[in-house]
Scaffold this motif. Structure first.
Motif, mmCIF file in Angstrom:
data_model
loop_
_atom_site.group_PDB
_atom_site.id
_atom_site.type_symbol
_atom_site.label_atom_id
_atom_site.label_comp_id
_atom_site.label_asym_id
_atom_site.label_seq_id
_atom_site.Cartn_x
_atom_site.Cartn_y
_atom_site.Cartn_z
ATOM 1 N N THR A 53 -42.431 -2.966 26.627
ATOM 2 C CA THR A 53 -43.005 -4.284 26.892
ATOM 3 C C THR A 53 -42.183 -5.029 27.934
ATOM 4 O O THR A 53 -40.952 -5.049 27.881
ATOM 5 N N THR A 77 -45.226 -17.255 31.374
ATOM 6 C CA THR A 77 -46.007 -17.420 30.136
ATOM 7 C C THR A 77 -45.267 -16.904 28.914
ATOM 8 O O THR A 77 -45.587 -17.299 27.783
ATOM 9 N N HIS A 126 -43.782 -11.739 30.750
ATOM 10 C CA HIS A 126 -43.981 -12.531 31.958
ATOM 11 C C HIS A 126 -42.988 -13.693 31.972
ATOM 12 O O HIS A 126 -42.839 -14.391 30.954
ATOM 13 N N ASP A 173 -49.938 -14.614 35.977
ATOM 14 C CA ASP A 173 -49.758 -14.581 34.514
ATOM 15 C C ASP A 173 -49.659 -13.131 34.063
ATOM 16 O O ASP A 173 -49.612 -12.198 34.880
ATOM 17 N N GLU A 174 -49.652 -12.955 32.747
ATOM 18 C CA GLU A 174 -49.417 -11.626 32.170
ATOM 19 C C GLU A 174 -50.583 -10.667 32.352
ATOM 20 O O GLU A 174 -50.446 -9.464 32.069
ATOM 21 N N THR A 175 -51.716 -11.139 32.817
ATOM 22 C CA THR A 175 -52.874 -10.244 32.990
ATOM 23 C C THR A 175 -52.728 -9.329 34.198
ATOM 24 O O THR A 175 -53.493 -8.366 34.349
ATOM 25 N N THR A 176 -51.772 -9.645 35.065
ATOM 26 C CA THR A 176 -51.517 -8.819 36.242
ATOM 27 C C THR A 176 -50.348 -7.870 35.968
ATOM 28 O O THR A 176 -49.308 -8.301 35.456
ATOM 29 N N ILE A 177 -50.536 -6.606 36.310
ATOM 30 C CA ILE A 177 -49.450 -5.628 36.125
ATOM 31 C C ILE A 177 -48.327 -5.932 37.105
ATOM 32 O O ILE A 177 -48.568 -6.091 38.307
ATOM 33 N N LYS A 207 -45.549 -14.050 27.693
ATOM 34 C CA LYS A 207 -46.389 -13.078 27.002
ATOM 35 C C LYS A 207 -46.232 -11.685 27.612
ATOM 36 O O LYS A 207 -45.860 -11.558 28.784
ATOM 37 N N CYS A 219 -46.856 -8.417 29.546
ATOM 38 C CA CYS A 219 -47.696 -8.080 30.694
ATOM 39 C C CYS A 219 -48.502 -6.816 30.415
ATOM 40 O O CYS A 219 -48.135 -5.994 29.556
ATOM 41 N N ARG A 220 -49.590 -6.664 31.141
ATOM 42 C CA ARG A 220 -50.384 -5.445 31.034
ATOM 43 C C ARG A 220 -49.526 -4.232 31.385
ATOM 44 O O ARG A 220 -48.719 -4.271 32.313
#
Length: 574
Positions: free
Chosen positions: A275, A281, A278, A315-319, A283, A285-286
């Motif tokens: 893991t 955030t 980010h 944000d965490e949605t981007t690798i 959170k 990340c992907r």
């Protein structure tokens, strides 16, 4: 290994060993700049000139570049390319004899090039390389004799230089030539971890613009990135800098590209899948489907760097990506096939010296790139088929372009008219600057700086009867004897004010000649007597002493570890 035979081979196989040593004399009229720069232009038969230079430079050259006659059969241009020039014909007549009258032009070419390659090999350092321009007329023969002289395992590459995009021919349009590259010791290059890399086209322009933005905008990296993208868009199609447009992000370390951080799709099931949080955030990340490229410890260390070596999205949605900095990957391997318009070299020379001075000169930018590829900033480059002097100009360009470059060149040109009126003038124009003689712009071109000494072949070291010529100085003979005894050149900075020339592997070499002890009498000076022996600088090991005669008995010579050699009878003269 294939063996190549030709008419005249037996006559030239060992001829390089019989070439007599000659002296060199400096001609200040054609020299430029202060002495001591280490650059030489030597006029004379390149076989004799190479032998004259050998005692000084054997094993010292990192890169040899030669552009010998291609043997095309053409005789209607200034640098005769039919191996049929008066100099070569005279030489073949002396070396090969009457058999030379029956030689084909290919036999003549092989007779010419073979002993020269044998001598050139002796100049190379163990980590040195030779580059030879050639075309289809003799490339196959050249490859075979290079395998023989240098060893097949030392072949590196045969570059293909495409010099034209079109041409006319009845069968095939030939638009290329070759540059054959061979190492003195390829295994050593591998052992040393040698990597040849060239500067990527356009990188310097990109980094220069980026540095201007850094000075103007400081640490406003978002604005720097915005302006870098706009600058790339403004570049015309075909500008090499445009190829680096993905390098448009900035941080305190430099200009970078967010490169893929996912592991390769190699079927490995245990690819790291830890893991990464980010930084904004907090959170996770992907995680890419193939896992991460690096192990977790390396990634954590990269994130601790200042600035971090990991690039995160909004944000965490981007690798996340790893940062690839342009300054760190600004070089790439040299391709075995490359294009550069063959007319560029001619246009360059015409600007400097006018029309018709020499046809088909090489391109100094191409040679500069190749020389930089295989040499370091303090290395020596040799060209024994100098022609118009492109190699010298290429070296001077490198020294001007790179602050810490102090490369030196040795050029040899056989033709006296070319040497004095083309080669020397081109080098002078490069050093001092010139007003272009062709084109629309006739504004003074600035010189690149530097210097060179113009040398000519003088008398042989020995007379036809085997005696040392009266004009030979102590320094001349000392250089020769040290090389004969050690196989290595005497250091240029060596002080030759003592009978002790030098010590090599514990063996001291002395020379009693030309009144070095300020005593020319029969009892001393050039004669080894008990008194002279006591005056010689001491050495614990073996002593090799050259002198006119010896007055010390054999028993004492043995006790003292002395090997006496009488001048001139025990001096090797070839």
């Amino acid at each position: 290994m294939p063996f190549l035979d030709w008419y005249g081979r037996k006559a030239v196989e060992n001829y390089h060993q019989n070439v007599p040593y000659h002296l060199l004399r400096c001609n200040e009229q054609y020299s430029v700049g202060e002495s001591g720069g280490g650059n030489l232009l030597v006029q004379g038969d390149n076989l004799i000139a190479l032998k004259a230079l050998l005692p000084y430079y054997a094993g010292q050259v990192k890169c040899i570049y030669i552009d010998p006659p291609y043997n095309t059969g053409t005789e209607n241009w200034v640098y005769n390319d039919n191996v049929n020039s008066p100099e070569i014909r005279e030489w073949l007549g002396k070396v090969v004899g009457k058999e030379a009258e029956d030689l084909s032009r290919h036999d003549k070419w092989l007779c010419m090039i073979y002993p020269r390659l044998q001598l050139l090999r002796q100049f190379l350092r163990e980590d040195g390389v030779i580059l030879i321009s050639i075309d289809d007329n003799e490339v196959s023969a050249l490859r075979i004799i290079l395998d023989e002289i240098f060893g097949r395992n030392n072949f590196i590459a045969c570059l293909i230089w495409q010099k034209s995009k079109k041409g006319d021919a009845k069968l095939i349009s030939i638009s290329h030539e070759y540059i054959v590259i061979v190492a003195k010791n390829k295994a050593l290059l591998t052992q040393l971890g040698t990597k040849w890399r060239k500067k990527k086209p356009g990188v310097d322009e990109v980094l220069s613009h980026y540095q201007r933005l850094r000075k103007e905008l400081g640490r406003d990296h978002e604005e720097i990135s915005r302006q870098m993208k706009a600058w790339y868009r403004s570049l015309p199609t075909g500008n090499p800098a445009k190829a680096h447009k993905h390098y448009n992000r900035s941080d305190d370390r430099g200009l970078y590209f967010p490169a893929d951080f996912s592991g390769p799709d190699d079927g490995r099931e245990n690819r790291p899948r830890y893991t990464i949080l980010h930084p904004v955030t907090g959170k996770p990340c992907r995680i890419p489907s193939t896992g991460w490229r690096w192990e977790e410890a390396r990634t954590l260390q990269a994130m601790k760097e200042d600035p971090p070596l990991i690039h995160f999205g909004a944000d965490e949605t981007t690798i996340p990506c790893r940062k690839s900095y342009l300054e760190q990957i600004d070089r790439e391997p040299f391709s075995s096939v490359f294009y550069k318009d063959g007319r560029a070299g001619t246009l360059e020379l015409e600007k400097m010296l006018g029309h018709g001075k020499m046809q088909f000169p090489k391109d100094s930018d191409v040679l500069a790139e190749l020389i930089e590829l295989v040499t370091g900033p303090e290395d020596l480059i040799l060209d024994s088929f100098a022609g118009s002097g492109t190699t010298g100009q290429a070296v001077l360009k490198l020294n001007y372009t790179f602050e810490k470059s102090n490369r030196r060149f040795i050029l040899i040109e056989m033709n006296e008219d070319i040497s004095k009126n083309v080669t020397s003038n081109r080098l002078r124009a490069t050093v001092e600057g010139y007003i272009p003689l062709t084109g629309r712009n006739h504004t003074q071109e600035s010189g690149l700086g530097g210097s060179f000494r113009y040398c000519e072949l003088a008398e042989p070291l020995f007379s036809p009867k085997g005696r040392i010529n009266e004009t030979v100085s102590y320094e001349d003979l000392a250089q020769h004897l040290y090389f004969v005894e050690t196989g290595e050149p005497l250091q240029v900075k060596a002080k030759l004010d003592s009978p002790l020339i030098g010590v090599h592997n514990g063996i001291a070499i002395y020379l009693l000649y030309n009144g070095i002890l300020k005593d020319r009498s029969v009892q001393g000076g050039n004669v080894l007597t008990t008194k002279v022996l006591e005056e010689l600088p001491s050495n614990e090991g073996t002593k090799i002493i050259y002198g006119a005669s010896c007055r010390i008995g054999a028993d004492r010579l043995k006790r003292e570890g002395i090997i006496f050699k009488q001048i001139p009878y025990e001096v090797r003269w070839s």
